[in-house]
Design an enzyme around this catalytic site. Structure first.
Site, mmCIF file in Angstrom:
data_model
loop_
_atom_site.group_PDB
_atom_site.id
_atom_site.type_symbol
_atom_site.label_atom_id
_atom_site.label_comp_id
_atom_site.label_asym_id
_atom_site.label_seq_id
_atom_site.Cartn_x
_atom_site.Cartn_y
_atom_site.Cartn_z
ATOM 1 N N ARG A 141 0.211 -1.142 0.084
ATOM 2 C CA ARG A 141 0.504 0.001 -0.059
ATOM 3 C C ARG A 141 0.621 0.835 -0.706
ATOM 4 O O ARG A 141 0.862 2.133 -0.678
ATOM 5 C CB ARG A 141 -1.116 0.245 1.318
ATOM 6 C CG ARG A 141 -1.639 -0.642 0.805
ATOM 7 C CD ARG A 141 -2.762 -0.531 2.512
ATOM 8 N NE ARG A 141 -1.651 -1.738 3.395
ATOM 9 C CZ ARG A 141 -1.765 -2.207 4.637
ATOM 10 N NH1 ARG A 141 -3.300 -1.542 5.198
ATOM 11 N NH2 ARG A 141 -1.025 -2.385 5.551
ATOM 12 N N ASP B 69 -3.936 -1.720 -2.712
ATOM 13 C CA ASP B 69 -4.243 -1.832 -1.708
ATOM 14 C C ASP B 69 -4.746 -2.818 -2.150
ATOM 15 O O ASP B 69 -5.647 -2.403 -2.951
ATOM 16 C CB ASP B 69 -5.351 -0.971 -0.455
ATOM 17 C CG ASP B 69 -5.970 -1.414 0.581
ATOM 18 O OD1 ASP B 69 -5.984 -2.977 0.403
ATOM 19 O OD2 ASP B 69 -6.497 -0.751 1.381
ATOM 20 N N HIS C 1 9.368 -23.184 4.987
ATOM 21 C CA HIS C 1 11.248 -22.826 3.932
ATOM 22 C C HIS C 1 12.253 -23.952 5.100
ATOM 23 O O HIS C 1 13.052 -23.565 4.058
ATOM 24 C CB HIS C 1 11.447 -21.401 4.132
ATOM 25 C CG HIS C 1 11.509 -21.133 5.701
ATOM 26 N ND1 HIS C 1 10.875 -20.763 6.455
ATOM 27 C CD2 HIS C 1 13.317 -21.211 6.582
ATOM 28 C CE1 HIS C 1 11.306 -20.958 8.261
ATOM 29 N NE2 HIS C 1 12.805 -20.845 7.638
ATOM 30 N N LYS D 205 15.950 -25.453 2.521
ATOM 31 C CA LYS D 205 16.881 -25.488 2.995
ATOM 32 C C LYS D 205 17.738 -26.677 2.327
ATOM 33 O O LYS D 205 17.531 -27.923 2.439
ATOM 34 C CB LYS D 205 17.601 -25.965 4.733
ATOM 35 C CG LYS D 205 16.789 -24.570 4.977
ATOM 36 C CD LYS D 205 16.417 -24.749 7.311
ATOM 37 C CE LYS D 205 16.554 -23.500 8.187
ATOM 38 N NZ LYS D 205 17.268 -22.353 7.531
ATOM 39 N N GLU E 255 15.944 -21.894 19.730
ATOM 40 C CA GLU E 255 16.026 -20.129 19.200
ATOM 41 C C GLU E 255 16.847 -19.865 20.291
ATOM 42 O O GLU E 255 16.059 -20.031 21.024
ATOM 43 C CB GLU E 255 14.541 -19.873 18.193
ATOM 44 C CG GLU E 255 14.222 -20.454 17.826
ATOM 45 C CD GLU E 255 12.809 -20.198 16.252
ATOM 46 O OE1 GLU E 255 12.870 -18.654 15.300
ATOM 47 O OE2 GLU E 255 11.799 -20.091 17.841
ATOM 48 N N ASP F 51 2.780 -22.797 15.895
ATOM 49 C CA ASP F 51 4.364 -22.081 14.737
ATOM 50 C C ASP F 51 5.395 -22.767 14.378
ATOM 51 O O ASP F 51 5.368 -22.087 13.637
ATOM 52 C CB ASP F 51 4.773 -20.653 16.061
ATOM 53 C CG ASP F 51 5.259 -19.728 15.058
ATOM 54 O OD1 ASP F 51 4.711 -19.001 13.237
ATOM 55 O OD2 ASP F 51 6.795 -19.406 15.191
ATOM 56 N N HIS G 226 7.604 -26.545 10.428
ATOM 57 C CA HIS G 226 8.741 -27.286 9.926
ATOM 58 C C HIS G 226 9.252 -28.623 10.793
ATOM 59 O O HIS G 226 9.636 -29.458 10.249
ATOM 60 C CB HIS G 226 9.643 -26.058 10.845
ATOM 61 C CG HIS G 226 9.533 -25.248 10.214
ATOM 62 N ND1 HIS G 226 9.278 -24.404 9.441
ATOM 63 C CD2 HIS G 226 9.514 -23.485 10.941
ATOM 64 C CE1 HIS G 226 8.636 -23.492 8.744
ATOM 65 N NE2 HIS G 226 9.405 -22.952 9.973
ATOM 66 N N LYS H 9 11.739 -21.263 22.215
ATOM 67 C CA LYS H 9 12.262 -20.010 22.349
ATOM 68 C C LYS H 9 13.144 -20.098 23.534
ATOM 69 O O LYS H 9 12.622 -20.365 24.320
ATOM 70 C CB LYS H 9 11.275 -18.936 21.798
ATOM 71 C CG LYS H 9 10.412 -18.711 20.537
ATOM 72 C CD LYS H 9 10.206 -17.907 20.592
ATOM 73 C CE LYS H 9 9.313 -17.028 18.729
ATOM 74 N NZ LYS H 9 10.163 -18.214 17.981
HETATM 75 P P1 NAP Z 1 5.025 -7.704 7.078
HETATM 76 O O1 NAP Z 1 6.481 -7.010 7.693
HETATM 77 O O2 NAP Z 1 3.733 -7.237 8.203
HETATM 78 O O3 NAP Z 1 4.599 -7.245 5.661
HETATM 79 C C1 NAP Z 1 3.324 -7.502 5.183
HETATM 80 C C2 NAP Z 1 3.755 -6.441 3.340
HETATM 81 O O4 NAP Z 1 1.990 -6.813 3.858
HETATM 82 C C3 NAP Z 1 3.344 -5.539 3.913
HETATM 83 O O5 NAP Z 1 4.451 -4.455 2.463
HETATM 84 C C4 NAP Z 1 2.900 -4.428 3.978
HETATM 85 O O6 NAP Z 1 2.827 -3.478 3.004
HETATM 86 C C5 NAP Z 1 1.383 -5.687 3.112
HETATM 87 N N1 NAP Z 1 0.194 -5.452 3.144
HETATM 88 C C6 NAP Z 1 -0.759 -4.817 4.342
HETATM 89 N N2 NAP Z 1 -1.761 -5.195 3.854
HETATM 90 C C7 NAP Z 1 -2.102 -4.758 2.450
HETATM 91 C C8 NAP Z 1 -2.646 -4.233 1.696
HETATM 92 N N3 NAP Z 1 -4.376 -4.592 2.321
HETATM 93 N N4 NAP Z 1 -2.790 -4.305 0.621
HETATM 94 C C9 NAP Z 1 -1.274 -4.547 0.072
HETATM 95 N N5 NAP Z 1 -0.486 -4.626 0.914
HETATM 96 C C10 NAP Z 1 -0.368 -5.020 2.139
HETATM 97 O O7 NAP Z 1 4.385 -9.534 7.673
HETATM 98 P P2 NAP Z 1 6.252 -10.334 7.099
HETATM 99 O O8 NAP Z 1 6.869 -10.235 8.535
HETATM 100 O O9 NAP Z 1 6.839 -9.716 5.942
HETATM 101 O O10 NAP Z 1 5.265 -11.717 6.776
HETATM 102 C C11 NAP Z 1 4.331 -11.891 5.731
HETATM 103 C C12 NAP Z 1 4.364 -12.781 5.865
HETATM 104 O O11 NAP Z 1 4.911 -13.840 5.779
HETATM 105 C C13 NAP Z 1 3.386 -13.342 6.369
HETATM 106 O O12 NAP Z 1 2.037 -14.749 6.135
HETATM 107 C C14 NAP Z 1 4.171 -13.894 7.952
HETATM 108 O O13 NAP Z 1 3.346 -14.571 8.893
HETATM 109 C C15 NAP Z 1 4.897 -15.000 6.734
HETATM 110 N N6 NAP Z 1 6.039 -15.217 6.828
HETATM 111 C C16 NAP Z 1 7.307 -14.783 7.492
HETATM 112 C C17 NAP Z 1 7.946 -14.092 8.238
HETATM 113 C C18 NAP Z 1 9.290 -13.665 8.589
HETATM 114 O O14 NAP Z 1 10.299 -13.894 8.969
HETATM 115 N N7 NAP Z 1 9.247 -12.348 9.083
HETATM 116 C C19 NAP Z 1 8.447 -15.970 8.015
HETATM 117 C C20 NAP Z 1 7.699 -16.561 7.698
HETATM 118 C C21 NAP Z 1 6.729 -15.983 7.579
HETATM 119 P P3 NAP Z 1 2.078 -1.939 3.414
HETATM 120 O O15 NAP Z 1 1.510 -1.914 4.991
HETATM 121 O O16 NAP Z 1 2.864 -0.970 2.696
HETATM 122 O O17 NAP Z 1 1.031 -1.810 2.729
#
Ligand code: NAP
Length: 483
Positions: A45, A86, A173, A177, A211, A230, A235, A335
């Site tokens: 967004r 959005d 993921h 690995k 972790e 989680d 995993h 954790k």
């Molecule tokens: P995050 O940091 O909260 O990022 C979410 C993304 O979605 C942001 O780019 C946000 O950008 C966008 N977004 C949110 N609402 C939106 C909307 N209505 N329209 C368009 N874009 C929107 O989340 P994350 O940590 O990157 O994780 C993303 C996914 O991967 C999740 O399902 C999480 O559970 C999974 N995951 C993450 C990790 C990790 O290490 N981070 C590991 C394993 C799995 P804007 O706010 O600019 O719209």
């Protein structure tokens, strides 16, 4: 090998995109894995110009890729266009569709949903309404796909309205690995292990994902899920499948995944009758991180004083089939544990009759995924020197040090292989729907049994290897945890 010509990343400003996905795409680009015509559309967004976003990506890449050459980074970011959308409103999709189809592009598109699953439905519908969900386009979805079996089915049903099962790539993921794939090579590329790979020779299997970090700023999400949903549901169970599955008939996606789902369906259900003897829940309290820094409790980290969410879980699982009946699979994750370590320990039974009079004539196969990748087989050896009392033995490692073997090569990000597979339409390392459902069914059983018996998390100090009660789980069978 054909490759998609377009990669669309939803959630492009998020944590995962920044730390993992753009650096992975960069490495694929820098090492010549991306065809010249592959374009990347990044969406979120937040308003950004192409220039602003490319500059941000260049920074993220340089943080990860030591010594990245500026011309390679520049040619990588030139592939990227940024669109502010959005996805929960219909408006942005016309713009996205037009951008994808410009100049004859968008013949084969990979959509990657790196966003909260709560908006998967809106994205899938938006793509379908704009003719962007037909074959050969495919979709990659991040965990968590649901909180339990019911919500998992709901999310998968929503995605299935737009993308068929063979075009839905569910990420775990861990499967990207190197050492996890090496487990497949080890088991099925070597004749020597298969005759020993069963209950007759193997005493127990331990899989630990430890972790050292706490929940950080993910407290809101984490408190709803806990360690079992989680980490264990995905995993740990995926690693268990690779250890326990029957040899697949080929490396094809269906052959491997069909064998994995049989393992999941063979897991002995855990019920109110046995949940207290088969599982341990824990929650970290104040203590110390490995660097000696004081660490807050889970309640202190999250501000949730009444939380009964587990940050540690251990389960003694059993795979009920001819190969494994009677062999406990000790699964553990937590954790704020003593060490950041992911390892699988296959403990073999002792020799049937010891002529050495020692208790230690047992072998172990250690498959270490983290912090370094290593496979060692503990072999009994004569202790050097002379002895007045028989022949003393010692355990020495036969060491397949992947650190040594891979010296001079970069340690890859797990997402590199997975993104490449999604681009080239190879789903072998992705999780199919029935695997997820079987895993959730088993996890839901444990959650229900915890509720029924009111099983509360036991406290463990930050920096400890989990709650001390975990030893009861193994000692009951005359075993112990390999720390
Ligand atoms: P995050 O940091 O909260 O990022 C979410 C993304 O979605 C942001 O780019 C946000 O950008 C966008 N977004 C949110 N609402 C939106 C909307 N209505 N329209 C368009 N874009 C929107 O989340 P994350 O940590 O990157 O994780 C993303 C996914 O991967 C999740 O399902 C999480 O559970 C999974 N995951 C993450 C990790 C990790 O290490 N981070 C590991 C394993 C799995 P804007 O706010 O600019 O719209």
């Amino acid at each position: 090998m054909s490759m998609a010509d377009t990669f669309v990343l939803f959630g492009a400003t998020g944590d995962l995109a920044r730390r993992m996905l753009f650096p992975s795409l960069y490495f694929l680009h820098a090492e010549g894995f991306l065809a010249d015509n592959v374009r990347i559309f990044a969406t979120a967004r937040s308003p950004r110009t192409d220039e602003e976003f490319r500059a941000a990506v260049a920074d993220w890449v340089c943080e990860r890729a030591d010594g990245a050459e500026s011309n390679v980074v520049a040619s990588f970011v030139a592939r990227i266009s940024y669109l502010s959308i959005d996805v929960t409103t219909p408006e942005g999709y016309d713009e996205l569709a037009a951008a994808i189809r410009a100049d004859g592009g968008g013949q084969e598109v990979v959509f990657y949903l790196s966003t909260s699953p709560s908006i998967f439905g809106a994205v899938c519908k938006g793509l379908k309404d704009h003719g962007l969900s037909d074959a050969p386009h495919r979709i990659v979805v991040e965990k968590p796909i649901g909180y339990d079996l019911k919500t998992n089915i709901e999310i998968n049903d929503t995605v299935a309205q737009s993308f068929s099962e063979e075009r839905t790539f569910r990420i775990d993921h861990y499967l990207g690995k190197e050492t996890v794939q090496n487990l497949i090579a080890l088991r099925f590329g070597n004749r020597i292990f298969e005759p020993l790979w069963n209950a007759e020779t193997i005493k127990s299997v331990q899989i630990t994902i430890g972790e050292t970090l706490g929940v950080g700023d993910r407290g809101g999400y984490y408190d709803e899920y806990g360690a079992m949903r989680d980490m264990m549901q995905n995993h740990l169970l995926q690693l268990l499948c690779l250890v326990a599955m029957e040899p697949p008939s080929s490396l094809s996606a269906d052959a491997i995944r069909n064998e994995k789902v049989k393992v999941l369906r063979s897991l002995a259900p855990i019920t109110g009758q046995n949940v207290e003897s088969k599982t341990i829940r824990g929650q970290y309290t104040e203590g110390f991180a490995p660097d000696g820094e004081k660490a807050k409790s889970y309640k202190g980290d999250t501000g949730l004083e009444d939380s009964q969410t587990e940050t540690y879980v251990a389960v003694a699982a059993e795979v009920m089939n001819w190969r494994w009946a009677g062999v406990p699979f000790y699964l553990e994750t937590g954790k704020r544990m003593a060490e950041r370590k992911t390892h699988i320990v296959i403990a073999f039974r002792p020799v049937p009759h010891s002529i050495f009079g020692s208790e230690a004539d047992e072998n172990e196969l250690h498959i270490v995924l983290q912090p370094e990748e290593r496979i060692t087989l503990q072999i009994m050896n004569k202790r050097p020197g002379i002895s007045a009392q028989g022949m003393p033995l010692e355990e020495l490692p036969l060491n397949l040090s992947l650190v040594e073997r891979n010296k001079g090569t970069r340690r890859r990000i797990a997402y590199e292989q997975l993104i490449l597979d999604a681009l080239t339409n190879n789903p072998s390392l992705f999780v199919q729907r029935d695997e997820q459902e079987a895993a959730w069914r088993w996890i839901d059983g444990i959650a229900a049994a915890w509720g029924e018996r009111n099983v509360q998390p036991k406290a463990y100090k930050s920096g400890a290897p989990g709650p001390s009660a975990k030893h009861v789980l193994t000692e009951r069978n005359g075993h112990s945890w390999y720390e």
